[in-house]
Design a protein around this motif. Structure first.
Motif, short mmCIF file in Angstrom:
data_model
loop_
_atom_site.label_atom_id
_atom_site.label_comp_id
_atom_site.label_asym_id
_atom_site.label_seq_id
_atom_site.Cartn_x
_atom_site.Cartn_y
_atom_site.Cartn_z
N ARG A 3 28.05 1.23 34.76
CA ARG A 3 28.08 2.67 34.46
C ARG A 3 28.86 2.94 33.17
N LYS A 55 24.07 7.38 27.99
CA LYS A 55 24.23 8.61 28.77
C LYS A 55 23.10 9.60 28.46
N GLN A 62 22.39 11.15 25.08
CA GLN A 62 22.26 10.28 23.89
C GLN A 62 20.80 10.04 23.48
N ASN A 109 18.02 8.55 32.71
CA ASN A 109 19.31 8.98 33.26
C ASN A 109 19.78 7.90 34.24
N ASP A 143 22.72 6.93 35.23
CA ASP A 143 23.73 7.29 36.24
C ASP A 143 23.09 7.98 37.44
#
Ligand SMILES: Cc1cc2nc3c(=O)[nH]c(=O)nc-3n(C[C@H](O)[C@H](O)[C@H](O)COP(=O)(O)OP(=O)(O)OC[C@H]3O[C@@H](n4cnc5c(N)ncnc54)[C@H](O)[C@@H]3O)c2cc1C
Lengths: 787, 261
Positions: free
Chosen positions: A400, A405, A408, A423, A425
């Motif tokens: 992570r 992110k 970005q 995405n 995460d």
């Protein structure tokens, strides 16, 4: 974008597949058909001293016998991708003949073909061919091939096809980053060779019509237009307009049926010579020995980190086995489908990859489900796991911390690609939730109570699909463009035929593609059929591989349908005596904005073909449109996977207990098909990780050449899969917002499984840092004995 | 496959009569047919045994069981569930349903594949192989890899199994074929314990004397502590080394003892 995405639709092709009424090449029998059987090399490397066919020719039913001599004037089967070495020199590209000539170069290399009235007679005669080989030492091991002075192809004087650097300009910076790093984790690994094992063996049948000089080739292909192009432009020189290639139902390919094979050229030549249809059907042994295999990399990867665990560099050195001859995509797979992905899902600033492609006396190796991207993901995700263990960090936290992110995008990766959306995460969050990581400790304790070691493995992957932007791949060495095409034909009675370039051999296009058109036109999908797999019926196509069908060909379908709508509005406007700018299409009805005057889609279709009152200078009769779609970028599916295994400390046997796959495929048209594609990919990936063990001995004999020794994954080897695609971030550059789902499972699962097994062994007090796939019971047990 | 003739006799006598010359018996064909398809054998004639009623079925005989040589694995699996559960369990783990509904006990025993399951059951049970001409004790019958006491033209018409007090078959499947990488059959009789091991040895199924001695004095897993199988002569191949097979032999024997019932 289609409005009814996420609505579950059953697959229409299943009615025939499940009732045994599919029509495969071998099901088609033509009047006066003859049979071809190939004589194949029993040795890996040897000079052909003699092929005496006189006794064989005299056998009952024999019609003709071909040897390599008969094809010296025709071209070789080419590589589709030119790779330049680091020093700028072009790769070595030895000729791949229709039949071996002068030398045989792998067990199974065909050196003669017998055509007879029946397959049995052809087989009898094949056994009567008197062939004499001077056996040479087999070149099997890649390191030995690079250092030795025996060559698979004497004329090139090396076994190195190319020595490629990506990106060569980043090499010095990557070296410097590794040199100065706080911590460097190094991992040497083997990405094991796989035999594709499509359920339907290859089969090719050719016929020739002397009066028109036309050939028809029925063949097991994922890619009939490319097969036609290769035969026409490179091998036999048959004009494209005189050659029809038909791939009817095809029972799986996984990559191995993308390529043109010599058997196809042979049956075409034989059909012409004899003036009779000629069919060849591979048996399972031929499939093992001669279908293009997959993977087979030997790799060293280094990951450099700073004191906080930030990734500074990935440096990879790989030897990629290409086998005895270059198969059509064999040079692209270890390079542009592998090196460009070596930044993974991470903001790592430095990436350098060196790939040496090596000729050996083994079956050709080419793209197999995932093609290069599984190799990239496996290297990256294994070395990250090893780094986490060395640094005492949580493997999820470490990943992570280095993820690209969401804010970005578009993100320029250090390996040269521009990721458009994602995405990671969110995928990881969802995975942690579905996989119930919180409950792992209790599950581990329960396993230990029954004497088993439990391990947890996680993984994040990214891949490049929707292959591929022609301008980009052209710069990178591709000799073809990688667009696709579709024709939407509205028939007079209002039903539709959609001719698509992508071939469907299990992917469910016959269900998914009509849905796209139906949603755009607002009509019932049941009135729409697709036509695929026949070069005489469809405009063009670059085939099915690289999870490209929906992203590229599906986008061509959208574009063609948009053109249909434009023209249909003109016709409707004429019928309604309005301006086409005022025409709205909704639920299959064209109406004039703000009025209640309307005509149905069916009325417009009929009018298009009965244009009695058309303003012929403004509107042509008919309603049929073609579009070619060339993508602007790759698509970038990504995912977070989790696996729990139990290892039996007494026997080394691994069982996969839980598996969670959370994928970002962008928009999803048919969730059931997508889930099925993931299941299949997971089966193959878990097969690679635990079971599939392609083994050549030092003489180049394939020891695992049957199901007695080659372990295919079976249902009871696999757990219940938790598959989720709720976290999609739409692709930003294709009209459907889709990314491609065909290969993800096979890409994401091998490192997940291996990470879990390493974790289990460590939990059992065996500090094993790495094990090469497949993690057979014997390998796992042996590792437990040595630490 | 090469061409051959096929006969389907209805009695053992007719089968024996048909088996002169280059003829070969055909049981369930689960081994022989793949061999023929690969053109590795060229019999002129096959004599099918599966139409012979007297060679099929399971009956009690002298405190034991008699199983006809043409009885398929599925019938053994269902027919011995109550009378000899370890044998039923073995039969139920052979191949897949298609194999179990075709393959026969006679064919398996006659073939004596070094990885086959039935030879372990026959040897550990002290079974008697009944043929068209004689009766042979299992101890004399299995002679080595693919080698038995059978003469040309001799047919296995049945196998007589004494039923032990407790028994268990533990099979560790070779991952690809799912034959036994190692299989251990442990059978406890009033007179002592018999342990037969398949899959491990290059000489085919064998009795493991040290384990038998240890278990005959104490039928418990701990009795095997310190008893190791000798790896010399064991098979090494891509699925496992000789040392691994020797190790599995001990592990599976222990498991068989703890699960015997
Ligand atoms: C996919 C698959 C998985 C399998 N898995 C297993 C397994 O896990 N464990 C296992 O033990 N086996 C396994 N087998 C083998 C199976 O049990 C076979 O059925 C058996 O080995 C042979 O029996 P058959 O009746 O088919 O014999 P056949 O194939 O018909 O014959 C085998 C040989 O025995 C001879 N023969 C047959 N019957 C007789 C008889 N009554 N008297 C004398 N000679 C005879 C034949 O001439 C031939 O030489 C498997 C087979 C397959 C195809």
């Amino acid at each position: 974008m289609p409005k009814d995405i996420n609505e579950v639709v059953g697959r229409r092709e299943d009615a025939r597949f499940l009732t045994g009424t599919g029509r495969y090449t071998d099901d088609i029998t033509q009047h006066n058909q003859a049979a071809a059987v190939f004589a194949r090399s029993p040795i890996a490397n040897g000079i052909i001293r003699k092929i005496d066919v006189s006794a064989a020719e005299a056998m009952p039913g024999v019609l003709a016998i071909f040897t390599g001599e008969d094809f010296t004037e025709v071209g070789g089967n080419p590589a589709g991708w030119m790779i330049n070495s680091r020093d700028g020199s072009p790769m070595h590209e030895p000729k791949r003949p229709v039949l071996a000539h002068g030398k045989v170069r792998h067990v199974g290399d065909a050196y003669a073909a017998v055509i007879a009235e029946t397959p049995e007679q052809a087989q009898d005669a094949m056994e009567a061919i008197d062939a004499d080989f001077e056996e040479l030492p087999a070149i099997v091991d890649m390191a030995a091939a690079l250092s030795g002075d025996d060559y698979v192809h004497d004329e090139i004087g090396t076994n190195q096809c190319f020595d490629w650097g990506w990106i060569e300009d980043n090499r010095a910076a990557t070296d410097a980053a590794i040199q100065g790093a706080h911590h460097v984790t190094t991992l040497e690994l083997v990405n094991n060779r796989l035999v594709p094992n499509a359920m339907e063996p290859r089969c090719s049948m050719a016929s020739y019509h002397p009066a028109t000089e036309e050939y028809v080739l029925h063949t097991t292909s994922q890619n009939p237009h490319l097969t036609r192009l290769l035969i026409s432009a490179f091998v036999l020189g048959i004009p494209e307009n005189k050659l029809t290639v038909i791939a009817p139902d095809v029972g799986g390919g996984f990559g191995s049926k993308i390529y043109h094979y010599g058997e196809e050229a042979l049956v075409l030549a034989a059909a012409k010579k004899l003036g009779r249809p000629v069919k060849w059907t591979a048996d399972r042994t031929e499939a093992f020995l001669t279908d293009a295999h997959g993977r087979d990399h030997v790799t060293k990867i280094e990951l450099a980190l700073d004191a906080e665990g930030n990734f500074l560099a990935f440096r990879t050195e790989t030897m990629a086995n290409v086998g005895a001859y270059l198969s059509n995509f064999s040079t692209a797979t270890p390079t542009f489908l592998h090196g460009t992905l070596m930044a993974g899902n991470y903001t790592v600033p430095n990436v350098y990859v060196n790939v040496k492609a090596v000729f050996t006396n083994t079956a050709p190796v080419d793209a197999y489900r995932g093609a290069g991207r599984p190799e990239a993901t496996y290297s990256i995700e294994r070395v990250i796991d090893k780094a986490a263990r060395e640094l005492g960090m949580d493997p999820i936290t470490l990943r992570r911390q280095n993820f690209v992110k969401p804010d970005q995008y578009p993100f320029a990766s250090a390996a040269g690609l521009e990721y458009d959306s994602g995405n990671y995460d969110a995928l990881m969050d969802r995975m942690e939730e579905i996989a119930d990581l919180g409950g792992f400790t209790a599950r581990r304790a329960a396993s230990e109570a029954k004497g088993m070691w439990r391990g947890l493995g996680i993984n994040a992957y990214i891949e490049a699909c929707g292959i591929a932007p022609s301008n980009l791949v052209g710069v990178l060495g591709s000799r073809v463009g990688l667009y696709d095409a579709a024709t939407v034909r509205v028939n007079a009675t209002g039903n539709l035929s959609v001719m698509v370039g992508a071939h469907s051999h299990g992917q469910g296009h016959e269900t998914a593609f009509p849905d796209i058109v139906a949603d755009m036109l607002g009509i019932n999908a049941a009135s729409i059929d697709i036509v695929h797999g026949d070069t005489s019926k469809i405009p063009f196509g670059m085939g099915t591989y690289g999870s490209r069908s929906l992203a590229v060909c599906g986008s061509a379908v959208v574009r063609a349908t948009e053109k249909i709508i434009v023209k249909a509005k003109k016709i409707a406007a004429h019928m309604l005596e309005a301006s086409d700018l005022d025409i709205e299409l909704k639920d299959g009805v064209f109406s004039v904005a703000g009025t209640n005057s309307s005509v149905s889609f069916g009325e417009v279709a009929l009018k298009a073909y009965i244009p009695h009152d058309f303003p012929i200078t403004e509107i042509e009769p008919g309603l049929e449109e073609t579009a070619f779609y060339d993508p602007a970028n790759f698509t970038y599916p990504s995912g977070a996977y989790c696996c729990e295994v139990e290892v039996d400390p007494e026997t080394g046997k691994v069982s996969v207990e839980r598996f969670t796959a959370v994928d970002d495929f962008g928009n999803v048209i048919n969730p059931m098909i997508v889930t099925g594609q993931v299941h299949g990919g997971l089966g193959q990936g878990i097969g690679q990780a635990l079971l599939e063990h392609t083994t050549y001995d030092e003489n180049g004999q394939l020891l695992s050449a049957s199901y007695m020794d080659y372990t295919m994954p079976r249902a009871d080897d696999l757990p219940f899969f938790h598959v989720d695609h709720s976290q999609g971030t739409p692709c930003t550059h294709n009209p459907l917002g889709v990314k491609g789902c065909g290969e993800a499972g096979a890409i994401g699962s091998p490192p997940t499984v291996v990470n879990a097994v390493i974790d289990a062994l460590n939990s059992g007090g065996k500090p094993v840092t790495h094990l090469d796939m497949p993690l057979t019971p014997h390998r796992v047990w042996s590792a437990m004995q040595t630490v | 496959m090469y061409a051959f003739e096929l006969e389907r006799p209805g009695s053992v006598a007719d089968a024996v009569a048909a088996l002169g010359g280059e003829a070969q018996p055909l049981g369930g064909g689960q081994t022989l047919i793949p061999t023929l398809k690969a053109r590795l054998a060229m019999p002129e004639k096959l004599v099918s045994l599966t139409g012979i009623a007297e060679m099929k079925g399971i009956s009690s005989e002298g405190g034991g069981l008699r199983i006809g040589g043409a009885t398929c694995h599925a019938d053994v699996a269902s027919g011995t569930l109550a009378s000899y559960p370890a044998l039923a369990g073995l039969a139920a783990q052979i191949g897949d349903p298609a194999v179990r509904n075709r393959g026969t006990i006679g064919g398996s025993v006659a073939n004596n594949d070094p990885s086959a399951c039935y030879p372990a059951a026959a040897l550990a049970s002290g079974a008697t192989i009944i043929t068209s001409t004689r009766e042979v004790a299992a101890d004399e019958f299995f002679r080595g890899m693919f080698d038995t006491a059978l003469e040309d033209g001799e047919i296995i018409t049945g196998v007589r199994f004494p039923v032990p007090q407790r028994a268990s078959y533990q099979k560790f499947a070779q991952p690809a074929s799912r034959f036994a990488l190692v299989g251990v059959f442990v059978a406890q009789f009033a007179e002592g314990v018999r342990v037969a091991v398949t899959g491990a040895s290059g000489d085919g199924v064998f009795r493991w004397a040290e384990a038998e001695a240890a278990l005959s004095s104490n039928f418990a897993p701990e009795a095997l502590d310190g008893v190791t199988a000798d790896a010399s002569g064991m098979i090494s191949d891509l699925h496992g080394s000789a040392a691994y097979r020797a190790h599995l032999t001990a592990v599976l024997t222990r498991r068989a003892v703890s699960q015997a019932h």
